[in-house]
Design an enzyme around this catalytic site. Structure first.
Site, mmCIF file in Angstrom:
data_model
loop_
_atom_site.group_PDB
_atom_site.id
_atom_site.type_symbol
_atom_site.label_atom_id
_atom_site.label_comp_id
_atom_site.label_asym_id
_atom_site.label_seq_id
_atom_site.Cartn_x
_atom_site.Cartn_y
_atom_site.Cartn_z
ATOM 1 N N VAL A 103 1.315 -3.831 3.758
ATOM 2 C CA VAL A 103 1.309 -5.137 4.431
ATOM 3 C C VAL A 103 2.558 -5.975 4.126
ATOM 4 C CG1 VAL A 103 -1.184 -5.321 4.769
ATOM 5 C CG2 VAL A 103 -0.151 -6.203 2.652
ATOM 6 N N TYR B 271 -3.659 -2.305 -10.255
ATOM 7 C CA TYR B 271 -3.603 -2.203 -8.788
ATOM 8 C C TYR B 271 -2.736 -3.321 -8.193
ATOM 9 C CZ TYR B 271 -4.985 -2.415 -3.909
ATOM 10 O OH TYR B 271 -4.948 -2.482 -2.532
ATOM 11 N N LYS C 30 0.359 3.498 -2.889
ATOM 12 C CA LYS C 30 -0.825 4.362 -3.032
ATOM 13 C C LYS C 30 -0.474 5.846 -2.915
ATOM 14 C CE LYS C 30 -3.716 0.606 -1.340
ATOM 15 N NZ LYS C 30 -4.397 -0.001 -0.185
ATOM 16 N N SER D 45 0.800 -1.237 0.000
ATOM 17 C CA SER D 45 0.000 0.000 0.000
ATOM 18 C C SER D 45 0.826 1.277 0.000
ATOM 19 C CB SER D 45 -0.943 0.021 1.204
ATOM 20 O OG SER D 45 -2.012 -0.846 0.968
ATOM 21 N N TYR E 285 -4.150 3.361 8.345
ATOM 22 C CA TYR E 285 -5.435 2.679 8.520
ATOM 23 C C TYR E 285 -6.080 3.018 9.845
ATOM 24 C CZ TYR E 285 -3.110 0.379 4.749
ATOM 25 O OH TYR E 285 -2.422 0.144 3.615
HETATM 26 N N1 GLN Z 1 -2.216 -5.376 -1.909
HETATM 27 C C1 GLN Z 1 -2.790 -5.251 -0.604
HETATM 28 C C2 GLN Z 1 -4.289 -5.395 -0.684
HETATM 29 O O1 GLN Z 1 -4.852 -5.017 -1.667
HETATM 30 C C3 GLN Z 1 -2.421 -3.918 -0.045
HETATM 31 C C4 GLN Z 1 -2.922 -3.719 1.367
HETATM 32 C C5 GLN Z 1 -1.964 -3.008 2.257
HETATM 33 O O2 GLN Z 1 -0.763 -2.943 2.048
HETATM 34 N N2 GLN Z 1 -2.499 -2.515 3.345
HETATM 35 O O3 GLN Z 1 -4.911 -5.885 0.214
#
Ligand code: GLN
Length: 307
Positions: free
Chosen positions: A261, A191, A69, A66, A243
């Site tokens: 993650v 994505y 993003k 993430s 988050y």
């Molecule tokens: N690729 C992960 C997902 O779509 C990214 C989530 C994350 O890093 N929090 O769930």
């Protein structure tokens, strides 16, 4: 102000976090991530003048997940401008990053660009506004980090695609609310790939320097954003980057940051530096347990935070 011994600080941190290992869990819902050795630890700080300090596995590439993003938000804001905010909000979610319930409740307008649903809308903007979004994204990140060798980890991307049913559900839900214009599978493909980019702590700290430096990228000499836009992206990281534990992260660490993650977290101290940490064991919110502790130690020992 006396010069801070960043290298000394990082050397102390790697010793002090040792007792924190074994308290979190490596992400397992993406099978390719499960294979990462849990006790990896790297950390890098890069000043806006370009000085690099590092410790542990700071040069080893891992899945940025993430953290991507932030880069795609930068690109989409440059492509679409403030019109973007009609399609995605700017408030913390207070819910897990992959929550469907909130999206339904709020009729297909994701709370912010850093939860999965919001990131899918951002990726949709890039798919709609570029000929080859995958190429544009990796090129943008290569230029920001000064590493032309960065690439997608195709095995991780494939693993995410095979197990990404929740993300697919979210994307189709967005489509049903007219908040996803491109082909759903095309958006998901981009994505999953952006999440699967492999970068080291040093790459990431360099890659975020433009946000520490008022929008100007010191490595490429390019102005990525005007100062007020860089400020706003930092504000979004501060309020939405971790988050549903963003509040306790602000309380403990006190800097705008973004987690993934894969166990990475990157933060910025505006006008001073960016700092990246990697440790794959995650807390229940999906943020690196040891990484959070390391950043808390970093701001405490250096006396630097945004507060
Ligand atoms: N690729 C992960 C997902 O779509 C990214 C989530 C994350 O890093 N929090 O769930």
């Amino acid at each position: 102000m006396s010069r801070i011994d960043y290298q000394g600080v990082l050397d102390e941190i790697i010793d002090e976090v040792q007792s924190e290992f074994g308290k979190g869990h490596v992400a397992s819902y993406i099978p390719a991530l499960k294979r990462v050795p849990p006790r990896k630890f790297g950390m890098a700080a890069v000043t806006v003048d370009g000085d690099v300090f590092s410790v542990g596995d700071a040069f080893e590439a891992f899945s940025i997940q993430s953290i991507s993003k932030v880069f795609t938000l930068s690109m989409a804001l440059n492509a679409k401008g403030v019109a973007l905010w009609q399609r995605v909000g700017r408030e913390p979610s207070g819910d897990p990053f992959n929550s469907l319930v909130q999206l339904e409740h709020e009729r297909g307008v994701p709370r912010n660009p850093f939860i999965n649903a919001g990131a899918l809308v951002i990726t949709d903007c890039l798919v709609a506004s570029t000929v080859n979004a995958r190429r544009q994204i990796i090129d943008f990140i290569r230029r920001r980090s000064g590493n032309a060798g960065l690439c997608y980890d195709v095995e991780v991307a494939r693993s995410e695609k095979t197990h990404g049913h929740l993300n697919a559900a979210m994307a189709y839900f967005l489509k049903s609310h007219d908040n996803l214009n491109s082909d759903v599978e095309a958006v998901l493909d981009v994505y999953f790939h952006q999440c699967a980019i492999a970068m080291s702590c040093v790459d990431l700290a360099r890659g975020f320097l433009y946000l520490a430096n008022g929008g100007d990228c010191p490595l490429s000499g390019v102005s990525v954003h005007e100062r007020s836009r860089a400020k706003r992206i930092n504000a979004l990281m501060m309020t939405c980057g971790l988050y549903d534990s963003v509040g306790s992260f602000a309380f403990r660490v006190g800097m705008p940051a973004k987690s993934g993650v894969g166990g990475g977290i990157v933060g910025v101290i505006p006008r001073v530096l960016s700092v990246a940490v990697w440790s794959p064991e995650l807390d229940p919110s999906g943020n690196s347990h040891v990484g959070t502790k390391a950043l808390e130690l970093f701001t405490t020992k250096t006396g630097m935070s945004v507060f």
